[in-house]
Design a protein around this motif. Structure first.
Motif, mmCIF file in Angstrom:
data_model
loop_
_atom_site.group_PDB
_atom_site.id
_atom_site.type_symbol
_atom_site.label_atom_id
_atom_site.label_comp_id
_atom_site.label_asym_id
_atom_site.label_seq_id
_atom_site.Cartn_x
_atom_site.Cartn_y
_atom_site.Cartn_z
ATOM 1 N N ASN A 66 0.833 -1.215 0.000
ATOM 2 C CA ASN A 66 0.000 0.000 0.000
ATOM 3 C C ASN A 66 0.861 1.256 0.000
ATOM 4 O O ASN A 66 0.540 2.233 -0.678
ATOM 5 N N ALA A 67 1.946 1.247 0.748
ATOM 6 C CA ALA A 67 2.838 2.410 0.779
ATOM 7 C C ALA A 67 3.469 2.614 -0.590
ATOM 8 O O ALA A 67 3.584 3.762 -1.063
ATOM 9 N N ALA A 68 3.870 1.542 -1.241
ATOM 10 C CA ALA A 68 4.453 1.661 -2.582
ATOM 11 C C ALA A 68 3.415 2.214 -3.565
ATOM 12 O O ALA A 68 3.749 3.045 -4.432
ATOM 13 N N GLN A 69 2.178 1.769 -3.435
ATOM 14 C CA GLN A 69 1.107 2.287 -4.307
ATOM 15 C C GLN A 69 0.896 3.776 -4.061
ATOM 16 O O GLN A 69 0.734 4.548 -5.006
ATOM 17 N N ASP A 70 0.903 4.190 -2.788
ATOM 18 C CA ASP A 70 0.733 5.607 -2.453
ATOM 19 C C ASP A 70 1.877 6.444 -3.012
ATOM 20 O O ASP A 70 1.662 7.552 -3.520
#
Length: 93
Positions: A66-70
């Motif tokens: 999720n952090a990488a997507q953000d």
């Protein structure tokens, strides 16, 4: 008084055979049950800890994804803003 002697022949007595049966109970019958319960508890505890660890690793992996997507979404927004700024500079001239 007359003395009388009576003799009788008897068959010899058969030899007496005695059979003794000794039954020993298996020692540790109760201890075996306790050991089985302890082993069962240990296995259940191991499965529980393993599942908790797997869930923790899964949650961590999901958080990283999720952090990488953000970060990717933020980079796209910065790129779009830079493109818009460049287009605005080119149209003002």
């Amino acid at each position: 008084m007359e003395e009388r002697i009576v003799e009788t022949d008897r068959a010899p007595e058969a030899p007496v055979h005695t059979t003794t049966v000794i039954r020993e109970r298996g020692s540790g019958g109760g201890a075996g049950i306790i050991m089985a319960l302890a082993l069962l508890i240990a296995v259940i505890g191991g499965i529980y800890l393993f599942s908790r660890q797997s869930a923790s690793e899964s949650a961590r992996d999901n958080a990283v994804a999720n952090a990488a997507q953000d970060v990717g979404d933020a980079a796209n927004k910065v790129g779009d803003a830079a493109k818009d700024a460049a287009d605005n500079l080119n149209h003002k001239d």
